[in-house]
Design a protein around this motif. Sequence first.
Motif, mmCIF file in Angstrom:
data_model
loop_
_atom_site.group_PDB
_atom_site.id
_atom_site.type_symbol
_atom_site.label_atom_id
_atom_site.label_comp_id
_atom_site.label_asym_id
_atom_site.label_seq_id
_atom_site.Cartn_x
_atom_site.Cartn_y
_atom_site.Cartn_z
ATOM 1 N N ALA A 9 0.831 -1.202 0.000
ATOM 2 C CA ALA A 9 0.000 0.000 0.000
ATOM 3 C C ALA A 9 0.866 1.253 0.000
ATOM 4 C CB ALA A 9 -0.928 -0.006 1.202
ATOM 5 N N ASP A 12 -0.730 7.480 -0.384
ATOM 6 C CA ASP A 12 -1.914 8.138 -0.947
ATOM 7 C C ASP A 12 -3.150 7.231 -0.956
ATOM 8 O OD1 ASP A 12 -1.260 6.381 -2.971
ATOM 9 O OD2 ASP A 12 -1.048 7.893 -4.534
ATOM 10 N N GLN A 13 -2.995 5.986 -0.483
ATOM 11 C CA GLN A 13 -4.132 5.064 -0.396
ATOM 12 C C GLN A 13 -4.699 4.962 1.013
ATOM 13 O OE1 GLN A 13 -1.992 1.642 -2.197
ATOM 14 N NE2 GLN A 13 -3.634 1.585 -3.710
ATOM 15 N N LEU A 17 -8.224 3.071 1.885
ATOM 16 C CA LEU A 17 -8.154 1.775 2.554
ATOM 17 C C LEU A 17 -8.812 1.824 3.927
ATOM 18 C CD1 LEU A 17 -4.538 0.645 1.570
ATOM 19 C CD2 LEU A 17 -6.721 -0.128 0.598
ATOM 20 N N THR A 64 -2.204 -4.727 -0.332
ATOM 21 C CA THR A 64 -3.488 -4.449 -0.963
ATOM 22 C C THR A 64 -3.549 -5.111 -2.331
ATOM 23 O OG1 THR A 64 -5.021 -2.683 -1.666
ATOM 24 C CG2 THR A 64 -2.672 -2.276 -1.995
ATOM 25 N N GLY A 67 -6.211 -1.639 -4.244
ATOM 26 C CA GLY A 67 -6.989 -0.751 -3.396
ATOM 27 C C GLY A 67 -8.371 -1.281 -3.062
#
Length: 210
Positions: A9, A12-13, A17, A64, A67
């Motif tokens: 991950a 910016d996720q 998440l 991930t 995403g």
Amino acid sequence: MTAPEVSSAREDQITGLGALIATAFDDDPLFTWAVPDRERRHRRLPAWAVASVRTGLAHGVVDTVDGGSVAVWYAPGHTPRMLDQLRGGALGALLRLRPGDVRRLAAAERQAQAAHRHHDPESAAWYLAFLAVDPEHQGQGHAGALLRHGLARADRTGAPVWLETNAERNVAIYERFGFEVVAHERADGLPEFWGLLRPARGAEEPARED
């Protein structure tokens, strides 16, 4: 069908998440008990989940699949301390909850920590803190891909893996991946709880569904 591809991950996720975890755990027995008002869960849990992902990126490993799913792992001896969690944003998330919600969450956390310490006293196990799949991606193999990826990593280090769940439906799934129920509690006033441990395997043994 091509197997889902697991990746690390990115910063910016984090928000996305976190929202995914909050959605996936909305009907989890722990959170429906701790925050019984559904509207309040929808408003408050995302901030807590975002803080959990941020802490995972800072102190553990966050995997991930595009995403659409997420797994948060901590290496042996690296489960974050309360101070680490507060710095990750947990304090702000807790302040948004009612005192009764916080007390219930704290009681469940004490139960989980006590079971973890009892069955992993040397902190020798990897800890799977969260595994969540967005409802739109369920049935596409995300959970299995995340588990196989994380378990292979644990096997390379020759370490066992610990996790806990309050949802009975999850127990059989984890058992297929080699986990064994070592703690099962029905404490008064707390939701039913399962602690599961997957024994250590050598690096030469592939992670597989048993």
